[in-house]
Each structure stands twice: as structure tokens, then as C-alpha cells.
Design a protein around this motif. Structure first.
Motif, short mmCIF file in Angstrom:
data_model
loop_
_atom_site.label_atom_id
_atom_site.label_comp_id
_atom_site.label_asym_id
_atom_site.label_seq_id
_atom_site.Cartn_x
_atom_site.Cartn_y
_atom_site.Cartn_z
N ILE A 270 4.34 2.50 2.28
CA ILE A 270 5.62 2.98 1.76
C ILE A 270 5.92 4.37 2.32
N ASP B 236 -3.29 5.84 -7.67
CA ASP B 236 -2.53 5.21 -6.59
C ASP B 236 -1.38 4.37 -7.14
N LYS C 20 0.83 -1.19 0.00
CA LYS C 20 0.00 0.00 0.00
C LYS C 20 0.88 1.25 0.00
N THR C 21 0.36 2.31 -0.66
CA THR C 21 1.12 3.56 -0.73
C THR C 21 1.40 4.10 0.67
N GLN C 22 0.41 4.06 1.54
CA GLN C 22 0.59 4.61 2.89
C GLN C 22 1.69 3.87 3.64
N ALA D 77 6.62 6.64 -4.90
CA ALA D 77 7.03 6.41 -3.52
C ALA D 77 8.21 5.44 -3.45
N LYS D 78 8.17 4.42 -4.29
CA LYS D 78 9.25 3.44 -4.29
C LYS D 78 10.56 4.05 -4.75
N TYR E 77 1.34 6.79 -7.57
CA TYR E 77 1.85 7.18 -6.26
C TYR E 77 2.82 6.13 -5.73
N ARG E 78 2.45 4.88 -5.90
CA ARG E 78 3.30 3.79 -5.39
C ARG E 78 4.65 3.74 -6.12
#
Length: 448
Positions: free
Chosen positions: A6, A242, A2-4, A249-250, A245-246
Motif C-alpha cells: 500500500i 501492522d 501488505k502494508t508495504q 495506509a488505506k 498501519y494498513r
């Protein structure tokens, strides 16, 4: 993941980094150089730039010409590097985005010296519609030229409002990753310029992150396909943001880990960097080898050189030598195989037998030399002259040297052999040799 989740890992990494306090100067330089190199190399590579990693380094240290590469690519890399350096030196602090700054960056990184029409569009919003073909081979169209100004204005208002909320510490403020990712998505959907939209999008995405105290994100080769596919899905098929976003984020997590590794003394140069350079070297060697028809020596190939290069050159040299040698008290010719002398008459009278007895698998060099001593006419100074040529046999090539010429001529065993070409070489070099004799006779005091 999940993005959160990360995001939580990102903040944990950032906390670890912050706990180390101020970075040592050497570590900071190493980190900044790594980000600068990767950012320049990968971002330009994504847009079709042809410079290798090593050539990118070369441009970064001030070289404005890279052999065999388009000048446009070099100039654009140079302009991109100037922008990247400026952003990396900014550090954290309140920053706002503006149309003027976006256009200035576009002017810095896009070069169209050979296309006057496109050159006029640099630093200006597009005047014609633009589109791309996505990974599904379907067309994606972007904002129409007449709507760009308004949409960019609205985008910047949103982004600057998000940044203001973050810098004020508002509880409702978005995490900088989402501010940067949302800007990126909206910006590339507008596609405001005729070219350079991806590079400018990544530049200002990173400007947002850096101004908020985070490192830049770098989209590398193994992430490029997912990056383009995710953008296409969101732009054309109403995909879930999302996913983007992921991905962002990664990559941010990777950048933070790189900083932590550098601080704690671990190597931050990627193994893949070396592998890619080796791969590039292998490809270049193969291409050059195919072009030069490189093959390995064997007895048959050496024998061919002996009979179709060495012998014709020897007989051609002997032809000119025979016309002048009677003017000297002494003259002799010597053939040497592996620097060991052999009787000249044997090779003249029985050349095929002589060459047949040479061990082709061990021969390293073969030479023919003529020596002339003491001109019969009376001169203030005695004259002794020599002329020679020599063939050196290497594993993939053979080289030809003349006493009358500096440097070597290189030939490959896979080349077609033209006897007349080698006879012409002898004729040219013997002409130089005989010219030196004439110069001696006409002005002996000036010839050493």
C-alpha cells in the motif's frame, strides 16, 4: 494487502499528483473544503457529536446556533473547524509537536460550559484515571494521571526525532505514515485528557502527515468499527500494529485518490453523502409524521371534519349573527363548496342532508360567510361588513382560515376532534368582528 504494498501505491499516487504541478486555485479550494468538511463531520461524529453533515456546513460558514442541537456540540464543532482550517493552511514544512500546542488545541475543541469541574480541566492533563469499555465489553485502562507528563514528553521526543530524520532526508527515516500511526497509537494509549483524546489524536496525526507533504486521513463511518477494534486489540491484547498501519495506509490512499480525482476533473462528492442526507430526511419525516399522527384523507375522515368541525362552527357563528343582523337593512349568509355558492337555508334546515350530498372525494374547500349591509341608524358613513371562515382539505391535513385573523391553522386527519375547541375559535373571532362594528359606530371617520 501488505502494508508495504500500500505504501508503494501511496507513493505512486503522490507522484502522479506531483506531476500535475501547482493546482488551479478552484481545484485547491474544492479539495481543502472537502477535507475540512469530512474531517470536521466524521471526527466529531465518532466522539458522539450530533450535528448532521448539513449542520456541520452551517457551523463552518459561521452559524453558532443549530436548532434542536446541544450548544456544546455546536461550539465544539466550531472550535474543531478553526483548528482544522489552520492546519490545512499550513502546508508542507518542518513542524515539531509540543505539549503547549496539544493543550491549546484541546482548549479550542472542548467546551464544558455547564460543568464547572470539567471546565477547569480543559487544556490540562487528566487529574483522574480514565478508561473505556471495548467492543468485547471489557475494560481498557490508560496511563495513570501521575505518569502522563513523563509519557507525553517521551512520546513527543520520539515523534520529533522521527520528523527531524525525515526532513533531513535520512535513509533510516520512517515513512510519514508510520510516524503518524505510531504517534496515534501511543497517544491514545496514554489518553492524556479527561475527554477529547480521539479528536486531538486525529488532529495531530494529520498535522504530522500534512507537514510531511501528505493529505489528512479521514476515518469514515464504514471504517469506524475497524478503527476502534484495531486500537482495542493493540491496547489490550498486544495485537499486531501492522493491522493499524494498513488501516491508516488505506485511508491515506483514499485521500490521495480524492486529490487526483479533483485534479483530473472527476466528482469528489461522495454518493453516500447524498444517500445519508436522504436517509436523514426520511427518518425526520417519519418521526414528525408519527408525532403529528399524519394519515391520508378518505371520505370517512373528510365527513368527520364536516360534521364535527364545520357544522358546529357554522351554528356557533349563526348564533352570534342572529343577535345583530336585525340592525342592518340587508344581511345574508352563504355557504360555498369548492367556491360554489349554496342556499344558506338548506344547510340550516337540513344540514345532514346537505353535507351528505357533498362529494367527499372531490371537495377542496368549504366556507361560510355572513354579510351585513347598511346599518339602519343614520351615520355619516355607510357600513358594510363581512365575516367568514374557510376549511381547505389537503391530502394529509386540513387548514382553517378566518377573515379576522392572518395565517392558517393546520390540523391533521388523524387528530382527535374537540368540537368545543372549534366553537371557542369562532367565539374569539366573532368577538373581534363585533368589536370592529363597535369601533365603527364610536369613531366612524377613523375606520376605512
Amino acid at each position: 494487502m501488505k502494508t508495504q504494498k500500500i505504501i508503494e501505491e501511496i507513493e505512486a499516487l503522490k507522484h502522479q499528483i506531483d506531476s500535475h504541478g501547482k493546482f488551479p486555485e478552484g481545484v485547491l479550494k474544492k479539495i481543502n473544503y472537502k477535507f475540512r468538511l469530512d474531517w470536521n463531520y466524521y471526527s466529531n461524529r465518532m466522539e458522539g457529536g450530533t450535528l448532521t453533515r448539513d449542520e456541520t456546513r452551517s457551523v463552518m460558514v459561521g452559524n453558532v446556533s443549530v436548532e434542536g442541537k446541544p450548544l456544546k456540540d455546536v461550539l465544539e464543532m466550531n472550535g474543531h473547524d478553526e483548528v482544522v482550517r489552520e492546519i490545512l493552511q499550513m502546508g508542507a514544512g518542518k513542524k515539531r509537536l509540543s505539549e503547549k500546542r496539544i493543550k491549546e488545541v484541546h482548549k479550542a475543541i472542548i467546551k464544558e460550559e455547564d460543568d464547572p469541574e470539567k471546565k477547569q480541566e480543559i487544556g490540562k492533563w487528566k487529574s483522574r484515571p480514565n478508561e473505556i469499555i471495548n467492543y468485547k465489553n471489557e475494560k481498557i485502562s490508560f496511563t495513570q494521571p501521575g505518569d502522563v507528563t513523563e509519557e507525553i514528553h517521551e512520546l513527543l521526543n520520539r515523534v520529533n526525532a522521527d520528523l527531524d530524520a525525515f526532513f533531513k532526508g535520512s535513509k533510516a527515516a520512517k515513512h510519514p505514515l508510520f510516524i503518524a500511526a505510531d504517534f496515534h497509537l501511543d497517544y491514545v494509549s496514554i489518553h492524556p485528557f479527561f475527554d477529547g483524546n480521539g479528536r486531538t489524536a486525529r488532529i495531530f496525526t494529520n498535522l504530522i502527515l500534512i507537514s510531511c507533504g501528505y493529505p489528512p486521513i479521514i476515518i469514515k463511518d464504514d471504517e469506524k468499527e475497524g478503527y476502534y477494534q484495531t486500537l482495542a486489540d493493540i491496547q489490550a491484547y498486544n495485537g499486531n500494529p501492522d493491522l493499524f498501519y494498513r488501516l491508516m495506509a488505506k485511508t491515506l490512499q483514499n485521500s490521495l485518490q480524492l486529490i487526483l480525482d479533483a485534479i483530473e476533473g472527476r466528482e469528489i462528492e461522495e454518493v453516500d453523502d447524498i444517500s445519508k442526507e436522504i436517509q436523514l430526511f426520511n427518518q425526520r419525516v417519519k418521526a414528525i409524521g408519527e408525532k403529528q399522527n399524519v394519515v391520508k384523507r378518505n371520505n370517512e375522515r373528510v365527513d368527520k371534519v364536516l360534521n364535527t368541525v364545520f357544522l358546529p362552527m357554522l351554528f356557533e357563528t349563526d348564533r352570534y349573527w342572529s343577535e345583530i343582523r336585525d340592525h342592518f337593512e340587508k344581511s345574508k349568509a352563504t355557504v360555498k363548496a369548492n367556491n360554489t355558492s349554496n342556499p344558506f337555508n338548506q344547510i340550516i334546515d337540513e344540514p345532514e342532508l346537505y353535507l351528505k350530498n357533498i362529494k367527499k372525494d372531490t371537495i377542496k374547500n368549504l366556507s361560510f360567510e355572513i354579510n351585513l349591509e347598511t346599518l339602519k341608524i343614520a351615520l355619516p358613513k355607510r357600513i358594510s361588513k363581512s365575516f367568514w371562515f374557510k376549511i381547505n382539505f389537503d391530502l394529509y391535513q386540513y387548514t382553517l382560515n378566518f377573515s379576522t385573523q392572518k395565517g392558517s391553522k393546520i390540523y391533521y386527519y388523524g387528530d382527535e376532534i374537540d368540537e368545543n375547541k372549534f366553537k371557542a375559535l369562532v367565539k374569539e373571532q366573532m368577538k373581534n368582528f363585533i368589536r370592529s362594528l363597535n369601533e365603527f359606530i364610536t369613531n366612524p371617520k377613523n375606520l376605512k
